[in-house]
Design a protein around this motif. Sequence first.
Motif, PDB file in Angstrom:
ATOM      1  N   LYS A 168      -0.937   0.926  -2.056  1.00 29.63           N
ATOM      2  CA  LYS A 168      -0.617  -0.489  -1.870  1.00 29.63           C
ATOM      3  C   LYS A 168      -1.550  -1.100  -0.824  1.00 29.63           C
ATOM      4  N   TRP A 169      -1.834  -0.348   0.229  1.00 25.73           N
ATOM      5  CA  TRP A 169      -2.752  -0.844   1.270  1.00 25.73           C
ATOM      6  C   TRP A 169      -4.138  -1.082   0.679  1.00 25.73           C
ATOM      7  N   ILE A 170      -4.621  -0.110  -0.104  1.00 28.28           N
ATOM      8  CA  ILE A 170      -5.935  -0.268  -0.734  1.00 28.28           C
ATOM      9  C   ILE A 170      -5.935  -1.469  -1.664  1.00 28.28           C
ATOM     10  N   ALA A 171      -4.890  -1.579  -2.483  1.00 27.91           N
ATOM     11  CA  ALA A 171      -4.852  -2.635  -3.501  1.00 27.91           C
ATOM     12  C   ALA A 171      -4.895  -4.024  -2.884  1.00 27.91           C
ATOM     13  N   ARG A 172      -4.115  -4.241  -1.831  1.00 24.63           N
ATOM     14  CA  ARG A 172      -4.061  -5.601  -1.296  1.00 24.63           C
ATOM     15  C   ARG A 172      -5.277  -5.949  -0.449  1.00 24.63           C
ATOM     16  N   ASN A 173      -6.038  -4.942  -0.028  1.00 24.97           N
ATOM     17  CA  ASN A 173      -7.246  -5.216   0.755  1.00 24.97           C
ATOM     18  C   ASN A 173      -8.534  -5.002  -0.029  1.00 24.97           C
ATOM     19  N   LEU A 174      -8.416  -4.645  -1.309  1.00 26.55           N
ATOM     20  CA  LEU A 174      -9.576  -4.253  -2.095  1.00 26.55           C
ATOM     21  C   LEU A 174     -10.694  -5.296  -2.114  1.00 26.55           C
ATOM     22  N   PRO A 175     -10.405  -6.601  -2.237  1.00 26.36           N
ATOM     23  CA  PRO A 175     -11.516  -7.566  -2.314  1.00 26.36           C
ATOM     24  C   PRO A 175     -12.388  -7.620  -1.064  1.00 26.36           C
ATOM     25  N   ARG A 176     -11.830  -7.217   0.079  1.00 27.81           N
ATOM     26  CA  ARG A 176     -12.618  -7.334   1.309  1.00 27.81           C
ATOM     27  C   ARG A 176     -13.084  -5.983   1.854  1.00 27.81           C
ATOM     28  N   ALA A 216      -5.024   8.198   3.994  1.00 28.04           N
ATOM     29  CA  ALA A 216      -3.916   9.157   4.038  1.00 28.04           C
ATOM     30  C   ALA A 216      -2.699   8.526   4.711  1.00 28.04           C
ATOM     31  N   PHE A 217      -2.126   7.520   4.055  1.00 28.78           N
ATOM     32  CA  PHE A 217      -0.907   6.880   4.556  1.00 28.78           C
ATOM     33  C   PHE A 217       0.335   7.366   3.818  1.00 28.78           C
ATOM     34  N   GLY A 218       0.155   8.246   2.848  1.00 27.81           N
ATOM     35  CA  GLY A 218       1.280   8.687   2.040  1.00 27.81           C
ATOM     36  C   GLY A 218       1.533   7.737   0.879  1.00 27.81           C
ATOM     37  N   ALA A 219       2.053   8.285  -0.203  1.00 23.88           N
ATOM     38  CA  ALA A 219       2.316   7.480  -1.408  1.00 23.88           C
ATOM     39  C   ALA A 219       3.715   6.872  -1.339  1.00 23.88           C
ATOM     40  N   PRO A 220       3.860   5.637  -1.829  1.00 25.84           N
ATOM     41  CA  PRO A 220       2.843   4.806  -2.477  1.00 25.84           C
ATOM     42  C   PRO A 220       2.136   3.852  -1.515  1.00 25.84           C
ATOM     43  N   GLU A 221       2.440   3.949  -0.203  1.00 25.41           N
ATOM     44  CA  GLU A 221       1.917   2.953   0.747  1.00 25.41           C
ATOM     45  C   GLU A 221       0.394   2.952   0.809  1.00 25.41           C
ATOM     46  N   GLN A 222      -0.226   4.124   0.675  1.00 29.02           N
ATOM     47  CA  GLN A 222      -1.684   4.175   0.791  1.00 29.02           C
ATOM     48  C   GLN A 222      -2.352   3.391  -0.340  1.00 29.02           C
TER      49      GLN A 222
END
Length: 630
Positions: A559-567, A551-557
């Motif tokens: 983007k946070w998930i996307a860039r950390n998804l592999p780990r 719950a970081f607000g769109a679109p930041e939430q």
Amino acid sequence: MLTPARILVVQLADIGDLVLSTPALAALRDAHPNVHITLLTTRHAAPIVQYSALVNNILTFDKHTFDSPKALLKPANLRQALLLARRLHAGRYDTTLIFHHFSTRLGALKFAALAWSAGSKRIIGLDNGNGFFLTERIADEGFGARHQTQYWLDLAALTGASSAPRPAVVGWSEADAAWARAALGRLNADKPIIAIHAGSGGYSSARRWDAVKFAAVADALAQQHGAQIVLVGGKGDDSAAVRAAMRHSALDLTERTTLHQLAALLAHCDLFIGADSGVMHIAAAVGTPVVAIFGPSNAAAWSPWTPQGKSVVVRSAPECSPCSYVGTGVGLRNGCAARTCMRMVGVREVVKAAAQVLSSEFSVLSTGEDEIVPRSAFVVPSVANPERRTHHLSLLGLPIDAVTYDDWLRLIGEWVAAGDRCHHVCTMNPEFVMIAQQDVNFRNILQRADLRVPDGVGLLWAARRRGRPLPQRVTGSDGVPIIAAAAAQQGWRLFLLGAAEGVADKAAAALRRQHPTLQVVGTYSGSPAPQDEDRLVEIVNASGADILFVAFGAPEQDKWIARNLPRLKPKMAMGVGGTFDFIAGIVPRAPLWMQRLGLEWLFRLYLQPWRIGRMLRLPRFVLAVLLERR
């Protein structure tokens, strides 16, 4: 097919781009040995073809002088442009080949002006809709649909040349070769020589890998393989920082080579390690095995061109990578501020890739005619997600999945059971769609997500208007409680990340009251700030959660998930906006009758008048849908 008499080839980009154009130049020369070929390129890239017989003449010009219309108003720039136009006209070129994508309309106009100045009857290039001035064209399928080199070979084929892959060509003089032998003369010829370039060229520093990590790689290879390290590069590269962080000695030739001396030097090395740069492409061209580290740039377009050699691309491959040069647009030239894609590439993965390439038993698996991938390297060769659902509706260039809540729960069950990776779910609504029209990074993420549920009555309206109605509105606000109920029954563990201090705790308590057997294994307020994400990922992963709500607000939430998804170790991650506030009772939801009528947005505007700026995206969405061509 008409045989050209005088050919003008336009390649006004950086050193690496010209290196990747040399196979096409060689194909042209082989097909037309007696034809006069002139190359129009940049001054700093021109030495690449100086010691080859690929072209008869070289003209240099800095196209960046005209990156804005105002630049032509400067007398000096205008004089330079007129002088070039006269030189091109005097060349009497009957054929012009343009080795560029026309990513912007202004750029297309500049290339049109060059082609018209040459007066060529045949103007050949890629067409993405901006190639109005071309007489012969190949459809531009986007960056990475083919390797850049293959695009140029295919354009050359329109003149009768072969489009078959062939090595790049970079030449040097005997004096340059003698210099390289002398420079490396003090090294032991029986031990591997590894060149490291801790830079990224002048185009974008976002492609750089950390100097301390380069030093760790160098030390590991020196210790494990007896490697002798040679640091190469130019002004502004990070060789000094690498040398300072190394425990072993290194031969530092940074800023001590010409382009030709560098090519001769790299030809004597057993391995090159570096990020996406012109130096990397020179190493591949001279036949040196390459380990190339990619992050924001498009590896499918600019990976090492080694049709007859060895190369490995090492990527962490978050969902948002690549973010520059995707589709037919420029994208994020300088990447994002977090640079997570480069930070997640570890020393261990690069050392492992280097050891494989150094091994005489190096085994490669071809993933296409333009990419060589080692069987066990830390590589994700495809940008696309092979498990992505077939979308039901494409709206303003974005896919919307036709799913119900039951479909969603079934997918979650499959993901948790498989346990192989984290899956990203986006709750699509008209606001997301309109943000993505301007935010190319967010647009890429939405296109690559594993699932895009139709959260927003506007999407259902647009689908009905297209004659392809969606089966159900699937919202994040309702989805979280529904998933929580299923999680209590199935034993799925939840983590609530984000929102204001204490809100996630209250939301977790409310969910536990409704579902006493529910396992909420962690809550944390946090923020999407890049400097915090390593710690947040550790906290989430240590919890053992199966499902992560952010719950970081769109679109930041997202983007946070996307860039950390592999780990991320949870099996599903989803941005939930203000859902924690609803569940915790801090912000009331609209009455059911307003929800059923699709007027929840109006109720939220009544409660939060400051949202008026965001709500203005709704009429813009309606207008955009009405105007979109089907």
